[in-house]
Design a protein around this motif. Structure first.
Motif, PDB file in Angstrom:
ATOM      1  N   ARG A  55       0.854  -1.190   0.000  1.00 46.31           N
ATOM      2  CA  ARG A  55       0.000   0.000   0.000  1.00 46.31           C
ATOM      3  C   ARG A  55       0.886   1.235   0.000  1.00 46.31           C
ATOM      4  O   ARG A  55       2.003   1.195   0.488  1.00 46.31           O
ATOM      5  N   GLN A  56       0.358   2.320  -0.490  1.00 41.82           N
ATOM      6  CA  GLN A  56       1.066   3.597  -0.468  1.00 41.82           C
ATOM      7  C   GLN A  56       0.179   4.618   0.238  1.00 41.82           C
ATOM      8  O   GLN A  56      -1.041   4.581   0.074  1.00 41.82           O
ATOM      9  N   PRO A  57       0.774   5.548   0.994  1.00 47.66           N
ATOM     10  CA  PRO A  57      -0.045   6.571   1.653  1.00 47.66           C
ATOM     11  C   PRO A  57      -0.806   7.438   0.661  1.00 47.66           C
ATOM     12  O   PRO A  57      -1.864   7.955   0.957  1.00 47.66           O
ATOM     13  N   GLU A  58      -0.233   7.641  -0.524  1.00 50.91           N
ATOM     14  CA  GLU A  58      -1.001   8.307  -1.578  1.00 50.91           C
ATOM     15  C   GLU A  58      -0.961   7.434  -2.816  1.00 50.91           C
ATOM     16  O   GLU A  58       0.058   6.851  -3.152  1.00 50.91           O
ATOM     17  N   PHE A  59      -2.088   7.334  -3.472  1.00 56.49           N
ATOM     18  CA  PHE A  59      -2.175   6.493  -4.664  1.00 56.49           C
ATOM     19  C   PHE A  59      -3.192   7.125  -5.609  1.00 56.49           C
ATOM     20  O   PHE A  59      -3.859   8.095  -5.246  1.00 56.49           O
ATOM     21  N   THR A  60      -3.279   6.593  -6.824  1.00 54.20           N
ATOM     22  CA  THR A  60      -4.082   7.269  -7.849  1.00 54.20           C
ATOM     23  C   THR A  60      -5.217   6.372  -8.329  1.00 54.20           C
ATOM     24  O   THR A  60      -4.998   5.208  -8.660  1.00 54.20           O
ATOM     25  N   GLN A  61      -6.388   6.945  -8.361  1.00 56.14           N
ATOM     26  CA  GLN A  61      -7.553   6.211  -8.879  1.00 56.14           C
ATOM     27  C   GLN A  61      -8.089   6.892 -10.121  1.00 56.14           C
ATOM     28  O   GLN A  61      -7.990   8.116 -10.257  1.00 56.14           O
ATOM     29  N   LEU A  62      -8.677   6.082 -11.001  1.00 58.28           N
ATOM     30  CA  LEU A  62      -9.491   6.658 -12.068  1.00 58.28           C
ATOM     31  C   LEU A  62     -10.898   6.741 -11.482  1.00 58.28           C
ATOM     32  O   LEU A  62     -11.671   5.784 -11.525  1.00 58.28           O
ATOM     33  N   ASP A  63     -11.197   7.882 -10.902  1.00 52.19           N
ATOM     34  CA  ASP A  63     -12.443   8.040 -10.161  1.00 52.19           C
ATOM     35  C   ASP A  63     -13.558   8.400 -11.138  1.00 52.19           C
ATOM     36  O   ASP A  63     -13.403   9.335 -11.932  1.00 52.19           O
TER      37      ASP A  63
END
Ligand code: ASP
Length: 468
Positions: free
Chosen positions: A227-235
């Motif tokens: 896991r990463q504290p910040e990550f990217t989603q295609l929301d």
């Protein structure tokens, strides 16, 4: 003379051109010096020979990773010297004039090989060097292609890309939030969004109908695997849709993504198989089953949908019901009565998309009426004043003509990781954190000067002594 990329030499045989880049490797061959010159597009062999004594003399001082400009002539290699397995194996560059633009220290690890075996702390401290290696450059490019594909595809389907705030108020998605103290409002805090969930729903109330965002999400979790504290989603979010609409759109998007970005990969089953949560648990013992037939085939992609999730789960630590996804998820229409009598049995309009054993995205049809949303908060154990304080804006918005809506958020890091054939998401994030949430290159997190803390009204406590 205008600089061209190394790859462009393929169309410039016989011409004099200017190349700029890094010395990848240098080889002294007695009377001649060969270097491999690297730029973002590839590597070309450069020859310095005695016919150009000045350039040859200058080349004697070159070391790996020096930054150079070389004017020279593009020659076709004689047939016997063609290196068919190299993209630029048919050409060679004859140096006429060399300028060193910058020298370089010897890098702390080799950049002309795969760096995955190098100590990761060292790779992350010198990430700007690690990213020079071919595999990391390719991963960066692949990731760009993935997001570019999503943007193009969704634009064609009538979506708007809309930015939502990073400084905001908590949205409960089951994780701890990152806090940002307010300087202007002493004792108050923003939090960083775990996802743009509430904003995207409010954009549906605003009549945007089809929204997406390449969205950074922040979750302050304890070290938990990859896991990463910040990550990217295609929301994504859409109005006037049901589960089938979201599922079929996302399925079409993922199939075309693979065809466009990773045509060497084979999707095992189309349309993607669907399993209910209960079936998945019974058959595989988990809700992200790896349904590949041949797990040794790096090109096999096995997608599946998991549907019919329970709306709630029992929190083991607290002994009360918590949302299985998040509290905005709608119950199935035939479950409304159960909501009053046995909420733990209620099935949600929620779906997850799974690829090769990884959950790559989850979503749901949402609640869009005040009464049901309020009921859910009550079942979750929130007191009436707490509901109004935390979610009053959502309840209020639902009273101003909120359309039925739903969405999903595929994880871009995870998708890129699988398409790149990498074992963890850090390999497809240019500047990731370590497993314990540090950035060894920037030195984050870091202490701050007292004055800065005072301005933000923070009293920093000494860290607790570690036991043991
Ligand atoms: N906000 C959800 C998540 O981050 C996705 C969604 O329900 O659309 O998992």
């Amino acid at each position: 003379m205008k600089r061209i990329f190394v790859l462009e030499t393929l169309n410039r045989i016989g011409e004099e051109v200017l190349l700029k880049g890094w010395v990848h490797v240098r080889r002294n061959m007695g009377k001649m010096i060969f270097i491999e010159l690297r730029d973002r597009t590839g590597i070309i062999q450069v020859v310095f020979h005695p016919g150009n004594p000045e350039a040859l003399a200058a080349a004697a001082d070159l070391r790996s990773e020096y930054v150079v400009a070389i004017r020279g002539k593009v020659n076709a290699r004689p047939e016997k010297q063609v290196q068919a397995n190299q993209p630029l194996g048919t050409v060679e560059f004859e140096a006429l004039e060399l300028t060193v633009l910058n020298a370089a220290k010897t890098p702390p690890f080799e950049l002309n090989a795969d760096t995955s075996a190098v100590d990761e702390e060292l790779r992350l401290k010198y990430r700007y060097l690690d990213l020079r290696s071919e595999r990391m450059r390719k991963n960066t490019e692949l990731r760009f292609k993935v997001t570019k594909f999503f943007r193009d595809f969704l634009e064609q389907k009538g979506f708007f890309e809309i930015e939502t705030p990073i400084l905001t108020k908590g949205t409960p998605e089951g994780s701890r939030e990152y806090l940002v103290p307010s300087r202007l409002h002493a004792g108050k805090f923003y939090v960083l969004p775990q996802s743009p969930q509430q904003f995207k729903q409010l954009l549906m109330v605003a009549g945007m109908e089809r929204y997406f965002q390449v969205a950074r999400c922040f979750r302050d979790e304890d070290q938990r695997g990859d896991r990463q504290p910040e990550f990217t989603q295609l929301d994504m979010e859409m109005s006037f849709v049901d589960e089938e609409d979201v599922i079929s759109l996302v399925e079409e998007m993922l199939i075309k993504l693979v065809e466009t970005v990773s045509p060497e990969k084979k999707i095992l089953q189309k349309p993607f198989p669907r399993l209910s949560y209960a079936e998945a648990m019974e058959k595989y013992g988990n809700d992200k089953p790896d349904v590949r037939v041949n797990k040794d085939d790096p090109n096999e992609l096995a997608f599946c949908w998991i549907v019919d999730f329970p709306l709630f789960e029992k929190s083991e630590s607290e002994g009360r019901l918590v949302s299985a996804h998040h509290p905005f998820t709608a119950p199935r229409d035939d479950q409304k009565e159960l909501l009053a009598t046995a909420p733990e049995k209620v099935i949600a309009k929620a779906y997850d998309i799974v690829l090769n054993g990884y959950e790559i995205g989850g979503g749901s049809i949402r609640i869009h009426d005040r009464e049901t949303q309020n009921k859910i908060f009550q079942i979750l154990g929130l007191a009436d004043d707490e509901i109004v304080e935390r979610f009053g804006h959502m309840l209020e918005a639902f009273e101003y003509g909120a359309p039925p809506h739903g969405g999903i958020a595929p994880g871009i890091d995870r998708v890129a990781m699988i398409l790149a054939g990498e074992p963890n998401i850090r390999e497809v994030i240019t500047f990731p954190k370590t497993g314990d949430a540090r950035d060894p290159m920037m030195g984050a997190p870091s202490p701050l000067p007292e004055v800065q803390l005072q301005e933000a009204h923070i009293l920093a406590l000494a860290p607790k002594e570690k036991k043991g």
